[in-house]
Design a protein around this motif. Structure first.
Motif, short mmCIF file in Angstrom:
data_model
loop_
_atom_site.label_atom_id
_atom_site.label_comp_id
_atom_site.label_asym_id
_atom_site.label_seq_id
_atom_site.Cartn_x
_atom_site.Cartn_y
_atom_site.Cartn_z
N TYR A 35 1.10 -1.17 0.02
CA TYR A 35 0.21 -0.02 0.38
C TYR A 35 0.77 1.45 0.39
O TYR A 35 1.92 1.59 -0.02
N LEU A 43 -5.07 4.76 3.28
CA LEU A 43 -3.92 3.80 2.24
C LEU A 43 -4.84 2.92 1.49
O LEU A 43 -5.76 2.94 1.29
N LEU A 45 -4.68 0.86 -2.17
CA LEU A 45 -3.30 -1.23 -2.62
C LEU A 45 -2.93 -0.47 -4.25
O LEU A 45 -3.61 0.02 -5.27
N LEU A 90 3.28 0.56 2.82
CA LEU A 90 3.39 -0.19 4.16
C LEU A 90 2.93 -1.00 3.33
O LEU A 90 2.49 -1.07 2.01
N MET B 45 1.18 0.35 11.93
CA MET B 45 -0.85 0.29 11.83
C MET B 45 -0.54 -1.15 13.07
O MET B 45 -0.52 -2.52 12.89
N PHE B 91 -8.06 4.02 10.98
CA PHE B 91 -8.79 3.99 9.66
C PHE B 91 -10.01 3.05 9.79
O PHE B 91 -9.50 1.85 10.79
N ARG B 96 -12.40 -6.71 0.63
CA ARG B 96 -13.44 -6.76 -0.38
C ARG B 96 -13.93 -7.96 -1.23
O ARG B 96 -13.61 -8.84 -2.15
N ALA B 102 -7.59 -8.22 -0.58
CA ALA B 102 -7.83 -6.98 0.14
C ALA B 102 -8.63 -5.90 0.43
O ALA B 102 -9.16 -6.80 0.69
N LEU B 103 -7.66 -5.38 1.28
CA LEU B 103 -7.99 -4.13 1.80
C LEU B 103 -8.64 -2.84 1.43
O LEU B 103 -7.55 -2.18 0.97
N PHE B 105 -9.20 0.92 2.51
CA PHE B 105 -9.44 2.40 3.47
C PHE B 105 -9.56 3.47 3.40
O PHE B 105 -9.80 3.79 2.55
N GLY B 106 -10.76 3.59 4.30
CA GLY B 106 -10.36 4.82 3.86
C GLY B 106 -10.32 6.46 4.55
O GLY B 106 -8.73 5.47 5.34
#
Lengths: 113, 115
Positions: A35, A43, A45, A90, B45, B91, B96, B102-103, B105-106
């Motif tokens: 990320y 963040l 991707l 990251l 994180m 955050f 998904r 995968a994420l 994020f806001g």
């Protein structure tokens, strides 16, 4: 204790240089992610990998490539660094289970001059 | 496409009070997961809490709870009895869909706890 390490905390490079960011995890995780983090954008991707030699593009793959030759190592490559790639990078890994919490490395702050 | 919205760029709270950090999400997947992460000034994180889309109960982890309102597509983080060490970026993130790990994020909320 689970651990994700990144090769550098801070890196300064010149425009046009090829840049390698290395990430290693010691948890035998299936999935690994890259990320970038920018203020106000959260963040985003870049790429992820769900197996050795397998990769998928994320939301912002342009200007980047990745390599995963071994399960524990996931490399991010900036083919020709540009100033708009100055950012915090990251790396994360996850085991591929139900919750699949991601474990993050400490980050690499890259400055491209 | 999935989207996470955090509308509070910054929040202040007095020590020992509770605070709610807002998160709304948008997805067409029936199966998804919602996460909250904390990022202190040191940059790492830290995973706080997880809520699955089929979980009937709101998730809780110590002083953290997730107020999950599926119909409203919101997943607010509640921190009870705030401590000075809670000052950080927070955050909200969404996994998904099924099989995709995968994420999304806001943009994050910066929480400052005042003594």
């Amino acid at each position: 204790d689970v651990k994700v390490t990144q090769s550098s905390r801070y890196l300064v490079k010149r425009t046009g240089e090829k840049v390698f960011l290395e990430c290693v995890q010691d948890m035998d995780h299936e999935n690994m992610f890259w990320y970038r983090q920018d203020p106000g954008l959260g963040l985003r991707l870049i790429y992820f990998s769900y197996d050795v030699k397998m990769k998928e593009k994320g939301d912002i793959p342009e200007g980047y490539s990745v390599s995963r030759e071994k399960k524990e190592r996931f490399s991010l490559i900036l083919e020709s660094a540009s100033t708009n790639q100055t950012s915090m990078y990251l790396c994360a890994s996850s085991p591929g289970q139900v919750v699949d919490e991601q474990f993050f490395g400490p980050g690499t702050r890259l400055t491209v001059l | 496409a999935q989207k996470i919205t955090q509308t509070q760029p910054g929040m202040f709270v007095q020590e020992k009070e509770a605070v709610t950090l807002d998160c709304t999400y948008d997805t067409s997947d029936p199966s998804y997961g919602l996460f909250w992460y904390k990022q202190p000034s040191s940059g790492e994180m830290i995973f706080l809490i997880y809520q699955g889309s089929y979980d009937q109960q709101n998730a809780t982890e110590g002083r953290y709870s997730l107020n999950f309102q599926k119909a409203r597509k919101s997943a607010n983080l509640v921190i009870s009895a705030s401590q000075l060490g809670d000052s950080a970026m927070y955050f909200c993130a969404m996994r998904r869909g099924t099989g995709r790990r995968a994420l999304t994020f806001g943009s994050g909320t910066r929480l400052q706890v005042q003594p």
